[in-house]
Design a protein around this motif. Structure first.
Motif, PDB file in Angstrom:
ATOM      1  N   PRO A 173      64.620  -4.230 -27.978  1.00 39.89           N
ATOM      2  CA  PRO A 173      66.276  -4.389 -28.342  1.00 39.89           C
ATOM      3  C   PRO A 173      66.432  -5.299 -29.190  1.00 39.89           C
ATOM      4  N   VAL A 174      65.924  -6.524 -29.480  1.00 39.66           N
ATOM      5  CA  VAL A 174      66.396  -7.500 -30.512  1.00 39.66           C
ATOM      6  C   VAL A 174      66.065  -6.805 -31.820  1.00 39.66           C
ATOM      7  N   LEU A 175      64.696  -6.291 -32.065  1.00 39.18           N
ATOM      8  CA  LEU A 175      64.241  -5.750 -33.172  1.00 39.18           C
ATOM      9  C   LEU A 175      65.055  -4.688 -33.896  1.00 39.18           C
ATOM     10  N   LEU A 176      65.604  -3.767 -32.973  1.00 40.14           N
ATOM     11  CA  LEU A 176      66.233  -2.763 -33.166  1.00 40.14           C
ATOM     12  C   LEU A 176      67.885  -2.934 -33.555  1.00 40.14           C
ATOM     13  N   LEU A 177      68.061  -4.315 -33.224  1.00 43.83           N
ATOM     14  CA  LEU A 177      69.680  -4.529 -33.431  1.00 43.83           C
ATOM     15  C   LEU A 177      69.335  -5.280 -34.757  1.00 43.83           C
ATOM     16  N   LEU A 178      68.322  -5.806 -35.221  1.00 44.95           N
ATOM     17  CA  LEU A 178      68.095  -6.319 -36.490  1.00 44.95           C
ATOM     18  C   LEU A 178      68.027  -5.348 -37.519  1.00 44.95           C
ATOM     19  N   LEU A 179      67.339  -4.303 -37.193  1.00 47.75           N
ATOM     20  CA  LEU A 179      67.161  -3.093 -37.968  1.00 47.75           C
ATOM     21  C   LEU A 179      68.417  -2.269 -38.192  1.00 47.75           C
ATOM     22  N   GLY A 180      69.256  -2.395 -37.377  1.00 45.79           N
ATOM     23  CA  GLY A 180      70.229  -1.596 -37.401  1.00 45.79           C
ATOM     24  C   GLY A 180      71.459  -2.317 -38.478  1.00 45.79           C
TER      25      GLY A 180
ATOM     26  N   SER B   7      53.679  -3.868 -33.965  1.00 50.59           N
ATOM     27  CA  SER B   7      53.573  -2.566 -33.332  1.00 50.59           C
ATOM     28  C   SER B   7      54.821  -1.836 -33.450  1.00 50.59           C
ATOM     29  N   ILE B   8      55.804  -2.577 -32.995  1.00 45.98           N
ATOM     30  CA  ILE B   8      57.513  -1.869 -33.167  1.00 45.98           C
ATOM     31  C   ILE B   8      57.611  -1.579 -34.399  1.00 45.98           C
ATOM     32  N   LEU B   9      57.791  -2.868 -35.392  1.00 48.44           N
ATOM     33  CA  LEU B   9      58.006  -2.577 -36.788  1.00 48.44           C
ATOM     34  C   LEU B   9      57.518  -1.424 -37.773  1.00 48.44           C
TER      35      LEU B   9
ATOM     36  N   LEU C  13      59.327   1.590 -39.059  1.00 55.25           N
ATOM     37  CA  LEU C  13      59.584   1.811 -40.406  1.00 55.25           C
ATOM     38  C   LEU C  13      58.555   2.679 -41.076  1.00 55.25           C
ATOM     39  N   LEU C  14      57.546   3.082 -40.572  1.00 56.81           N
ATOM     40  CA  LEU C  14      56.666   4.072 -41.272  1.00 56.81           C
ATOM     41  C   LEU C  14      57.193   5.476 -40.951  1.00 56.81           C
ATOM     42  N   VAL C  15      57.899   5.708 -39.879  1.00 60.77           N
ATOM     43  CA  VAL C  15      58.617   7.034 -39.575  1.00 60.77           C
ATOM     44  C   VAL C  15      59.823   6.963 -40.457  1.00 60.77           C
ATOM     45  N   THR C  16      60.477   6.162 -40.718  1.00 61.24           N
ATOM     46  CA  THR C  16      61.835   6.084 -41.495  1.00 61.24           C
ATOM     47  C   THR C  16      61.278   6.316 -42.869  1.00 61.24           C
ATOM     48  N   ALA C  17      60.309   5.635 -43.250  1.00 63.46           N
ATOM     49  CA  ALA C  17      59.828   5.712 -44.715  1.00 63.46           C
ATOM     50  C   ALA C  17      59.382   7.091 -44.883  1.00 63.46           C
TER      51      ALA C  17
ATOM     52  N   GLY D 240      61.326  10.504 -41.331  1.00 61.74           N
ATOM     53  CA  GLY D 240      61.696  10.916 -40.042  1.00 61.74           C
ATOM     54  C   GLY D 240      63.023  10.241 -39.600  1.00 61.74           C
ATOM     55  N   GLY D 241      63.537  10.948 -38.687  1.00 62.79           N
ATOM     56  CA  GLY D 241      65.108  10.659 -38.089  1.00 62.79           C
ATOM     57  C   GLY D 241      65.041   9.434 -37.352  1.00 62.79           C
ATOM     58  N   GLU D 242      66.290   9.143 -36.799  1.00 60.11           N
ATOM     59  CA  GLU D 242      66.182   7.811 -35.883  1.00 60.11           C
ATOM     60  C   GLU D 242      65.638   8.083 -34.640  1.00 60.11           C
ATOM     61  N   GLU D 243      65.890   9.203 -34.151  1.00 60.38           N
ATOM     62  CA  GLU D 243      65.521   9.644 -32.814  1.00 60.38           C
ATOM     63  C   GLU D 243      63.860   9.902 -32.775  1.00 60.38           C
ATOM     64  N   LEU D 244      63.126  10.034 -33.815  1.00 58.73           N
ATOM     65  CA  LEU D 244      61.899  10.112 -33.771  1.00 58.73           C
ATOM     66  C   LEU D 244      61.233   8.690 -34.095  1.00 58.73           C
ATOM     67  N   ALA D 245      62.004   7.805 -34.882  1.00 55.78           N
ATOM     68  CA  ALA D 245      61.331   6.401 -35.111  1.00 55.78           C
ATOM     69  C   ALA D 245      61.639   5.726 -33.474  1.00 55.78           C
ATOM     70  N   LEU D 246      62.867   5.537 -32.875  1.00 57.50           N
ATOM     71  CA  LEU D 246      62.796   5.222 -31.436  1.00 57.50           C
ATOM     72  C   LEU D 246      61.941   5.929 -30.475  1.00 57.50           C
TER      73      LEU D 246
END
Length: 227
Positions: free
Chosen positions: A220-227, A102-104, A108-112, A115-121
């Motif tokens: 937080p773990v997935l966001l760290l990996l995506l960052g 769900s998180i990924l 990833l769909l928003v960024t693809a 969409g900006g980082e704020e919307l993805a978060l």
């Protein structure tokens, strides 16, 4: 018209209208009491020219009781505790995996799509129940108000379409159905599951809580990996 008593009564009447429509239509999936209550309440406050902050402040009593109501979901689960045998291990694997998906997919769909980082978060924590998703969105830099809207829409869509999808997938075990409903559509889906079957509702409540916990720990773990 802007008194707290009126706001509370309006919300309760809207929900009662939803229950009556659900009963009269034989439990039609599109007639969910929460959805009807939202439509009725929104229509009335728009007609009366009452802004949302005024409504929210006036209906605070209902918001306060959402916490105890969520805790009360442990009661049907306690009654069905014996049915946890055989599903505890698969559940503890499936729920974190579902939270990751769900998180990924949301992020990833928003960024693809540009969409900006704020919307993805904002979209990422939608798998958690509304209070948790709002807190996560605010903490990580999303838009909490939009997160609340997305989470509620996900809950309504899950409550309406979830049973149909599960039937099409030939998922018959009420435990599995409940776990899917709670993970995908949180409290709104859980209310639908409780109306359909006590076992399904109990496991939906359990899944809702565990999904919120899994999302809080994994985000937080997935966001760290995506960052």
């Amino acid at each position: 018209m802007e008194s707290p008593l009126f706001m509370v009564l309006l919300t309760l009447v809207g929900y009662r209208v939803g229950q009556a429509l659900r009963d009269r239509t034989g439990g039609h999936p599109a007639v969910q009491p929460v959805l009807v209550a939202i439509v009725v309440t929104a229509a009335v406050i728009m007609l009366l020219d009452v802004d949302y902050p005024t409504y929210a402040a006036g209906s605070g009593l209902i918001s306060f009781w959402l916490g105890p109501a969520t805790v009360a979901l442990a009661v049907p689960l306690h009654r069905q505790a014996r049915r946890l045998r055989g599903v505890a291990v698969p559940m503890l694997v499936a729920i974190p995996l579902g939270a990751c998906v769900s998180i990924l997919t949301a992020y990833l769909l928003v960024t693809a799509l540009g969409g900006g980082e704020e919307l993805a978060l904002t979209m990422a924590p939608k798998a958690a129940t509304t209070p948790v998703s709002i807190a996560l969105s605010e903490h990580f830099g999303g838009l909490p108000a939009l997160t609340a809207v997305v989470t509620i829409i996900a809950g309504i869509l899950g409550a309406v379409a979830g049973p149909l999808v599960l039937n099409a997938a030939r998922v018959r075990d009420p435990r599995a159905r409940g776990l899917a409903m709670g993970a995908a559509s949180h409290g709104i889906g859980t209310s639908r599951a409780l109306a359909d079957d006590e076992v399904e509702g109990a496991f939906s409540g359990l899944s809702m809580g565990l999904s919120a916990l899994a999302t809080s720990l994994l985000l937080p773990v997935l966001l760290l990996l995506l960052g």
